[in-house]
Scaffold this active site. Structure first.
Site, PDB file in Angstrom:
ATOM      1  N   LYS A 175      -8.104  -0.533  11.104  1.00 32.66           N
ATOM      2  CA  LYS A 175      -7.346  -0.849   9.853  1.00 32.66           C
ATOM      3  C   LYS A 175      -6.040  -0.230   9.744  1.00 32.66           C
ATOM      4  CE  LYS A 175      -6.397  -1.154   5.195  1.00 32.66           C
ATOM      5  NZ  LYS A 175      -5.548  -0.425   4.493  1.00 32.66           N
TER       6      LYS A 175
ATOM      7  N   GLU B 207       0.719  -1.155   0.025  1.00 30.54           N
ATOM      8  CA  GLU B 207      -0.083   0.032  -0.103  1.00 30.54           C
ATOM      9  C   GLU B 207       0.797   1.168  -0.159  1.00 30.54           C
ATOM     10  OE1 GLU B 207      -3.241  -0.067   2.738  1.00 30.54           O
ATOM     11  OE2 GLU B 207      -3.414   1.908   2.690  1.00 30.54           O
TER      12      GLU B 207
HETATM   13  C1  MEV Z   1      -5.897   3.291   4.897  1.00 24.93           C
HETATM   14  O1  MEV Z   1      -5.231   2.207   4.615  1.00 24.93           O
HETATM   15  C2  MEV Z   1      -5.901   3.497   6.318  1.00 24.93           C
HETATM   16  C3  MEV Z   1      -6.649   4.584   6.882  1.00 24.93           C
HETATM   17  O2  MEV Z   1      -8.074   4.635   6.278  1.00 24.93           O
HETATM   18  C4  MEV Z   1      -6.850   4.757   8.288  1.00 24.93           C
HETATM   19  C5  MEV Z   1      -7.668   5.752   9.098  1.00 24.93           C
HETATM   20  O3  MEV Z   1      -8.862   6.017   8.450  1.00 24.93           O
HETATM   21  O4  MEV Z   1      -7.444   5.965  10.148  1.00 24.93           O
HETATM   22  C6  MEV Z   1      -6.243   5.998   6.206  1.00 24.93           C
END
Ligand code: MEV
Length: 395
Positions: free
Chosen positions: A269, A88
């Site tokens: 996540k 990612e």
């Molecule tokens: C993306 O991989 C993770 C985020 O969505 C985490 C969050 O929203 O805190 C950016």
């Protein structure tokens, strides 16, 4: 937390601005890495396919993912380069950025962790309270000899200070019937522990046959590792975060996650972006970590964020993480996979406990960096900048 941190020992300045081959050479010099290690980094096909054929079933090839180094991490006064496997965009940059902000206040403090895992044994077919009482009486009267029996099964673990520690009993009411669940607590030392614990509960179940009423069904580790909780914290300087407004926005984002599972899921996540990336790089079972993390997040009855944020008297942000982390430095893929071994070499970890302490700090840094971006310019700006950079490079 130390407000005047000395410069990091290991991270070269502007590591990200070097070419891929320069980055490899820099890490080679810092660790230092052997020619064999360098081959692993330079040529994805270096590990013979036959080695992978032993890991799983029906193998027809291997699947490669980027292997990166997150920088700026100081954890318990020790400086680390963190190997991470993630496809990612911006995950590695974000973790390094979060760690850099923490560094100004001395980095992360990560608490000691006992590597204790739970094995479960399900007993059913006990409709009468007398039978339940009999099982409870038997287990408490014979606890010591049952622990000794289990420990005899794994003398190697006992010789390094690990082994079965305790047996407790839980009574649960299912829609069908009342069941008793034995919890066997095992200190698994430097292993993740699944094989050790599963062997112990299977052997104990066989040993218990005919000695207690009822029928034993499942005998398996619990991934909700409530005795192996990693806790880390750091102070994040308000100026480096972008000002007091950003600090307040991050706290508001945290409050939002506490009150809304739809948001808490995405918040967590972001934490797991960092934790899974270290787990994969070190050959650890990231599915077990995911299962444990989300079950732990739900333990209070509503799904909660695994980090918390507050403001101190200086107006700086205090971030904390609390998460079950069952990770090992021996056994399974960690021992078998040459790149997992290389990751442990780069980290220079001496115990599973140290690996868990590091990983908790990475989870916190990852979450902080995501929240900082979300509470400021938004995630897409930085994300797309890195994404486009990759795309332009390729085309
Ligand atoms: C993306 O991989 C993770 C985020 O969505 C985490 C969050 O929203 O805190 C950016």
């Amino acid at each position: 937390m130390n407000p005047t941190s000395p410069p990091l020992k290991n991270t070269p300045p502007k590591f990200h601005s070097h070419s891929l081959t320069e980055r490899q050479r820099i890490i080679q010099e810092i660790i230092p890495l052997s020619e064999e290690d360098m081959q692993l980094l330079r040529s994805p096909g270096y590990i013979p396919i036959e080695k992978f054929d032993l890991f799983s079933e029906n193998i027809i090839g291997t699947f490669h993912l980027p292997y990166s180094i997150a920088t700026n991490f100081r954890i318990n006064q020790k400086d680390y380069l963190i190997p991470m496997v993630s496809e990612e965009s911006s995950v590695i940059a974000a973790a390094s950025h979060g760690a850099k902000i923490a560094l100004k206040s001395g980095g992360f403090i990560s608490d000691p962790i006992d590597p204790v895992m739970i094995g479960q044994i399900q007993i059913l077919g006990i409709p009468n309270q007398e039978d339940i009482n009999e099982i409870m009486k038997y287990i408490s009267a014979h606890k010591q000899s049952l622990l000794e029996y289990m420990n005899k099964q794994d003398p190697k673990l006992v010789s390094v200070g690990g082994g079965a520690l305790d047996i407790t009993i839980r009574e649960i009411q299912t829609t069908k019937e009342k069941m008793l669940i034995l919890h066997v607590m095992v200190n698994v030392k430097d292993a993740m522990g699944a094989n050790i614990v599963n062997t112990m509960v299977e052997r104990l179940s066989t040993h218990l046959k005919g000695k207690i009423p009822g029928r034993i069904n499942l005998r398996i580790i619990s991934n909700l590792a409530t005795h192996r909780i990693a806790k880390a914290r750091a102070e994040f300087d308000q100026t480096l975060l972008g000002g007091s407004k950003i600090v307040d926005n991050i706290i508001d984002a945290y409050e939002y996650a506490c009150a809304d599972p739809y948001r808490a899921s995405t918040h967590n996540k972001g934490i797991m972006n960092g934790i899974d990336a270290v787990a994969i790089a070190t050959g650890n079972d990231y599915r077990a970590l995911e299962a444990g993390a989300h079950a732990y997040a739900s333990l209070k009855g509503t799904y909660q964020p695994l980090t918390s944020f507050s403001k101190n008297e200086k107006g700086n942000l205090i971030g904390e993480i609390e998460i079950p982390l069952a990770m090992g430095i021996i056994g399974g893929m960690t021992t078998q996979h040459p790149l997992a071994q290389l990751s442990l070499k780069i980290l220079g970890v001496k115990s599973a406990e140290e690996l868990c302490q590091i990983t908790a700090a990475v989870g916190l840094a990852q979450n902080l960096a995501a929240l900082r971006a979300l509470a400021n310019e938004g995630i897409q700006q930085g994300h797309m900048k890195l994404h486009n950079r990759k795309f332009i490079k390729k085309s």
